[in-house]
Design a protein around this motif. Sequence first.
Motif, mmCIF file in Angstrom:
data_model
loop_
_atom_site.group_PDB
_atom_site.id
_atom_site.type_symbol
_atom_site.label_atom_id
_atom_site.label_comp_id
_atom_site.label_asym_id
_atom_site.label_seq_id
_atom_site.Cartn_x
_atom_site.Cartn_y
_atom_site.Cartn_z
ATOM 1 N N SER A 58 17.948 116.172 26.434
ATOM 2 C CA SER A 58 19.117 115.482 25.903
ATOM 3 C C SER A 58 19.739 114.559 26.950
ATOM 4 C CB SER A 58 20.153 116.483 25.406
ATOM 5 O OG SER A 58 20.731 117.178 26.473
ATOM 6 N N VAL A 59 19.608 114.941 28.218
ATOM 7 C CA VAL A 59 20.127 114.103 29.298
ATOM 8 C C VAL A 59 19.305 112.823 29.406
ATOM 9 C CG1 VAL A 59 20.518 113.954 31.784
ATOM 10 C CG2 VAL A 59 21.034 116.062 30.572
ATOM 11 N N VAL A 60 17.995 112.967 29.315
ATOM 12 C CA VAL A 60 17.124 111.790 29.356
ATOM 13 C C VAL A 60 17.460 110.851 28.202
ATOM 14 C CG1 VAL A 60 14.749 110.969 29.147
ATOM 15 C CG2 VAL A 60 15.262 112.988 30.529
ATOM 16 N N GLN A 61 17.673 111.437 27.037
ATOM 17 C CA GLN A 61 18.024 110.629 25.871
ATOM 18 C C GLN A 61 19.327 109.853 26.113
ATOM 19 O OE1 GLN A 61 17.674 108.561 23.081
ATOM 20 N NE2 GLN A 61 16.235 110.221 22.677
ATOM 21 N N SER A 62 20.319 110.538 26.642
ATOM 22 C CA SER A 62 21.601 109.886 26.921
ATOM 23 C C SER A 62 21.455 108.777 27.958
ATOM 24 C CB SER A 62 22.620 110.906 27.413
ATOM 25 O OG SER A 62 22.890 111.868 26.428
ATOM 26 N N LEU A 63 20.690 109.060 29.006
ATOM 27 C CA LEU A 63 20.498 108.049 30.049
ATOM 28 C C LEU A 63 19.745 106.839 29.515
ATOM 29 C CD1 LEU A 63 19.662 110.260 33.169
ATOM 30 C CD2 LEU A 63 21.688 108.858 32.813
ATOM 31 N N GLU A 64 18.801 107.087 28.635
ATOM 32 C CA GLU A 64 18.073 105.960 28.034
ATOM 33 C C GLU A 64 18.994 105.132 27.137
ATOM 34 O OE1 GLU A 64 14.656 107.791 26.278
ATOM 35 O OE2 GLU A 64 13.443 107.532 28.104
ATOM 36 N N ASN A 65 19.875 105.820 26.443
ATOM 37 C CA ASN A 65 20.872 105.089 25.651
ATOM 38 C C ASN A 65 21.729 104.198 26.545
ATOM 39 O OD1 ASN A 65 19.947 106.370 23.359
ATOM 40 N ND2 ASN A 65 21.594 107.889 23.300
ATOM 41 N N LEU A 66 22.166 104.764 27.666
ATOM 42 C CA LEU A 66 22.989 103.986 28.596
ATOM 43 C C LEU A 66 22.193 102.827 29.186
ATOM 44 C CD1 LEU A 66 24.920 106.815 30.486
ATOM 45 C CD2 LEU A 66 25.837 105.189 28.831
ATOM 46 N N LYS A 67 20.932 103.082 29.461
ATOM 47 C CA LYS A 67 20.084 102.035 30.027
ATOM 48 C C LYS A 67 19.929 100.878 29.047
ATOM 49 C CE LYS A 67 15.613 101.266 32.269
ATOM 50 N NZ LYS A 67 14.311 101.897 32.633
ATOM 51 N N SER A 68 19.735 101.221 27.786
ATOM 52 C CA SER A 68 19.568 100.156 26.788
ATOM 53 C C SER A 68 20.865 99.374 26.592
ATOM 54 C CB SER A 68 19.074 100.737 25.466
ATOM 55 O OG SER A 68 20.078 101.551 24.894
ATOM 56 N N LEU A 69 21.974 99.985 26.993
ATOM 57 C CA LEU A 69 23.254 99.260 26.975
ATOM 58 C C LEU A 69 23.506 98.556 28.308
ATOM 59 C CD1 LEU A 69 25.402 102.079 25.319
ATOM 60 C CD2 LEU A 69 24.891 99.861 24.284
ATOM 61 N N ASP A 70 22.523 98.660 29.189
ATOM 62 C CA ASP A 70 22.654 98.116 30.537
ATOM 63 C C ASP A 70 23.896 98.679 31.226
ATOM 64 O OD1 ASP A 70 21.942 96.609 32.739
ATOM 65 O OD2 ASP A 70 23.156 94.893 32.115
ATOM 66 N N ALA A 71 24.084 99.971 31.071
ATOM 67 C CA ALA A 71 25.314 100.598 31.584
ATOM 68 C C ALA A 71 25.018 101.727 32.572
ATOM 69 C CB ALA A 71 26.151 101.114 30.427
ATOM 70 N N LEU A 72 24.091 101.487 33.484
ATOM 71 C CA LEU A 72 23.763 102.523 34.461
ATOM 72 C C LEU A 72 24.496 102.321 35.791
ATOM 73 C CD1 LEU A 72 19.921 103.052 33.883
ATOM 74 C CD2 LEU A 72 21.805 104.540 33.200
ATOM 75 N N SER A 73 25.337 101.345 35.881
ATOM 76 C CA SER A 73 26.108 101.132 37.102
ATOM 77 C C SER A 73 27.556 101.535 36.859
ATOM 78 C CB SER A 73 26.046 99.663 37.531
ATOM 79 O OG SER A 73 26.857 98.878 36.676
ATOM 80 N N PRO A 74 28.281 101.879 37.925
ATOM 81 C CA PRO A 74 29.662 102.333 37.754
ATOM 82 C C PRO A 74 30.544 101.313 37.051
ATOM 83 C CG PRO A 74 29.045 102.272 40.091
ATOM 84 C CD PRO A 74 27.820 101.973 39.315
ATOM 85 N N ILE A 75 30.439 100.070 37.442
ATOM 86 C CA ILE A 75 31.307 99.055 36.854
ATOM 87 C C ILE A 75 31.009 98.881 35.376
ATOM 88 C CG2 ILE A 75 29.793 97.102 37.473
ATOM 89 C CD1 ILE A 75 33.616 97.069 37.553
#
Length: 222
Positions: A59-76
């Motif tokens: 489920s963590v991988v899934q969430s991180l992939e969702n964030l990645k597809s939103l280009d939201a893996l950086s703090p800002i």
Amino acid sequence: MSSIYGLYERLLSEYGTQGWWPFLDTSYHKDDYSYPQNSKQLFEIYLGVVLTQNATFKSVVQSLENLKSLDALSPIKVLNLDEHILKEAIKPSKYYNQKALYLQNVAHFFMAQNGKTPSRADLLSIKGIGEESSDSILLYGYNEPQMIIDAYTKRIFTHFGFVGEGAKYRDLKGLIEAEFSKKLSGKDLVIAYQEFHALLVEHAKRFYSRKPYGCSIHAEFV
DNA sequence: AGCCAGGCTACCG
DNA sequence: CGGTAGCATGGC
């Protein structure tokens, strides 16, 4: 062999090195302990640590992939993300209302840190970061020699009789660190903590999800 | 069909 | 301090 270090060696011989942490970065290789190598990989550990609280790896991988597809893996980008979008993205990892706030908190912290290694107390002061999360960030993010104690570790150690039922986080941490720090130091100690934690998780997933606990390895240590 | 996941905070005594 | 309710999805 009945020592805690003996259990580490036994699990290592059973399962081999786990070479563990980053979830998304496929450039990570087993037996290469030089990570994280940049700010992006480091922040991914912060994200993963929060998301993995009482949640499954998948489920963590899934969430991180969702964030990645939103280009939201950086703090800002986490901070700039619409709150509703953020919550939707991390839904697979449970507690999305709480964790969305926690992710914003670590994003703020990470930026304020500006590359410095945080102290354990600093990490603990973040709302959403407790003892295990602090030690996870320090051990895997900054290669600091901090043993991580999770529910699996406590379950296995209690079953093996290394500690009593009432043992607390600091008891287990102190017990393990006292023994390991006598045998190892520097980078070797860090690697041992990383591997031991990962091996305990692997072992627990196989034999400690459901009672009755136990396997051939346990019998060797009684 | 339930049971349970690599916790943390808030609030209780 | 120590103990615990609440959070809240989805895989097996």
